[in-house]
Write an enzyme that holds these catalytic residues in place. Structure first.
Site, PDB file in Angstrom:
ATOM      1  N   ASP A   6      94.601  47.518  73.282  1.00 29.32           N
ATOM      2  CA  ASP A   6      93.624  48.258  73.370  1.00 29.32           C
ATOM      3  C   ASP A   6      93.471  49.172  71.743  1.00 29.32           C
ATOM      4  OD1 ASP A   6      90.862  49.454  73.781  1.00 29.32           O
ATOM      5  OD2 ASP A   6      91.757  50.987  75.230  1.00 29.32           O
ATOM      6  N   LYS A  26      91.399  45.831  66.677  1.00 30.21           N
ATOM      7  CA  LYS A  26      91.043  44.346  67.320  1.00 30.21           C
ATOM      8  C   LYS A  26      91.746  43.465  66.499  1.00 30.21           C
ATOM      9  CE  LYS A  26      89.320  46.904  69.886  1.00 30.21           C
ATOM     10  NZ  LYS A  26      89.977  47.725  71.108  1.00 30.21           N
ATOM     11  N   ASP A  79      91.245  44.517  75.903  1.00 25.51           N
ATOM     12  CA  ASP A  79      89.853  45.241  76.025  1.00 25.51           C
ATOM     13  C   ASP A  79      88.988  45.085  74.820  1.00 25.51           C
ATOM     14  OD1 ASP A  79      87.872  46.820  77.203  1.00 25.51           O
ATOM     15  OD2 ASP A  79      88.640  48.852  76.417  1.00 25.51           O
ATOM     16  N   ASN A  80      87.752  45.084  74.905  1.00 22.50           N
ATOM     17  CA  ASN A  80      86.674  45.249  73.832  1.00 22.50           C
ATOM     18  C   ASN A  80      86.724  43.844  73.263  1.00 22.50           C
ATOM     19  OD1 ASN A  80      88.009  48.381  73.214  1.00 22.50           O
ATOM     20  ND2 ASN A  80      85.911  48.035  74.027  1.00 22.50           N
ATOM     21  N   GLU A 107      82.293  50.983  77.195  1.00 19.32           N
ATOM     22  CA  GLU A 107      82.681  52.323  78.002  1.00 19.32           C
ATOM     23  C   GLU A 107      81.482  53.484  77.734  1.00 19.32           C
ATOM     24  OE1 GLU A 107      85.597  51.849  74.408  1.00 19.32           O
ATOM     25  OE2 GLU A 107      84.722  50.748  76.093  1.00 19.32           O
TER      26      GLU A 107
END
Length: 265
Positions: free
Chosen positions: A192, A195, A220-221, A250
């Site tokens: 997280d 990226k 995540d993401n 989120e």
């Protein structure tokens, strides 16, 4: 009289323009993650930081210290979620994707877990509260200001005995895990952080022999901001079995997702 009306219509016109721009921003924020982040992370946050002379992360910590129950991880999480959903957006995993994280941690039942990207400590608190006796979480944060906030958050939540915060870049810390931090292999890894580091750090974990058969990675993401290189790597690799979990960014209704990659050896 006509001249007076004409002059008074100028500020009224400006008010209508500003209201229209504000309405447009609100609409874009609901539909566009990029617009929402520009508003929250660049415009609103910078203005608020200037006015209050403190960072958003410090405001989150202060809100927790004033409103959460010391030693209660769930109270700390709920208080952060309340602040970030009602006052200022922040890049925690959040309550919706947090349920996916919970389920994956429970599935992995790790003895040793690694988190890349501590930020304010929300997910470190979330993960550590589910760890069995004797298990530990190593969480890595590059930004020293975030690390200082997270350390206080972790201590306030009462999980400091389960969490070790490592400050520095992931590409330097990962190769040190075996010798310096006595890690044999990792049972669970939560990605997280930046990226563009997802793929190289996953490869580095493999090269450093930190993954065993059955180790679980959760990223995540992967939709927003997005990690296409990581998805391409793990999904095409014969060493991973992947599962996608659609969700939302989120504290927003912007499409996002998490990707679970189980290492097959």
């Amino acid at each position: 009289m006509g001249e007076m009306l004409e002059n008074s219509s100028v500020p009224l016109f400006i008010v209508f323009i500003l209201l229209f721009i504000l309405l447009l921003i609100v609409v874009l924020m609901r539909k566009s993650g990029t617009a929402a982040l520009i508003w929250n992370e660049i415009i609103r946050e910078k203005v608020t930081n200037f006015i209050m002379n403190q960072s958003k992360e410090q405001r989150i910590l202060n809100f927790v210290l004033q409103n959460a129950v010391r030693g209660d991880p769930c109270s700390v999480m709920d208080t952060i979620d309340k602040y970030c959903s009602q006052k200022e957006w922040a890049m925690n995993v959040g309550n919706e994707k947090g349920l996916i994280l919970d389920k994956t941690v429970e599935e992995a039942n790790p003895s040793v877990a690694l988190e890349l990207g501590t930020y304010c400590g929300y997910s470190a608190v979330r993960i550590s509260r589910l760890l069995k006796a004797g298990a530990r979480l190593l969480t890595v944060e590059f930004n020293p200001e975030f690390a200082a906030i997270a350390k206080q958050m972790i201590e306030f939540a009462g999980v400091q005995d389960k969490v070790k915060l490592l400050e520095g870049p992931s590409e330097e810390i990962i190769p040190q895990l075996k010798k310096k931090y006595e890690v044999d292999t990792l049972d669970f890894v939560f990605l997280d952080h930046w990226k563009d580091r997802y793929t190289p750090d996953t490869i580095l974990l493999q090269e450093c022999n930190l993954l065993r058969k059955g180790s679980i990675l959760l990223a995540d993401n992967i939709i927003f901001p997005g990690a296409p290189d990581f998805l391409n790597y793990v999904r095409k690799s014969p060493h991973f079995k992947c599962t996608n979990y659609p969700s939302h960014l989120e504290y927003m209704q912007v499409e996002d997702a998490m990707e679970k990659a189980v290492f097959l050896g």
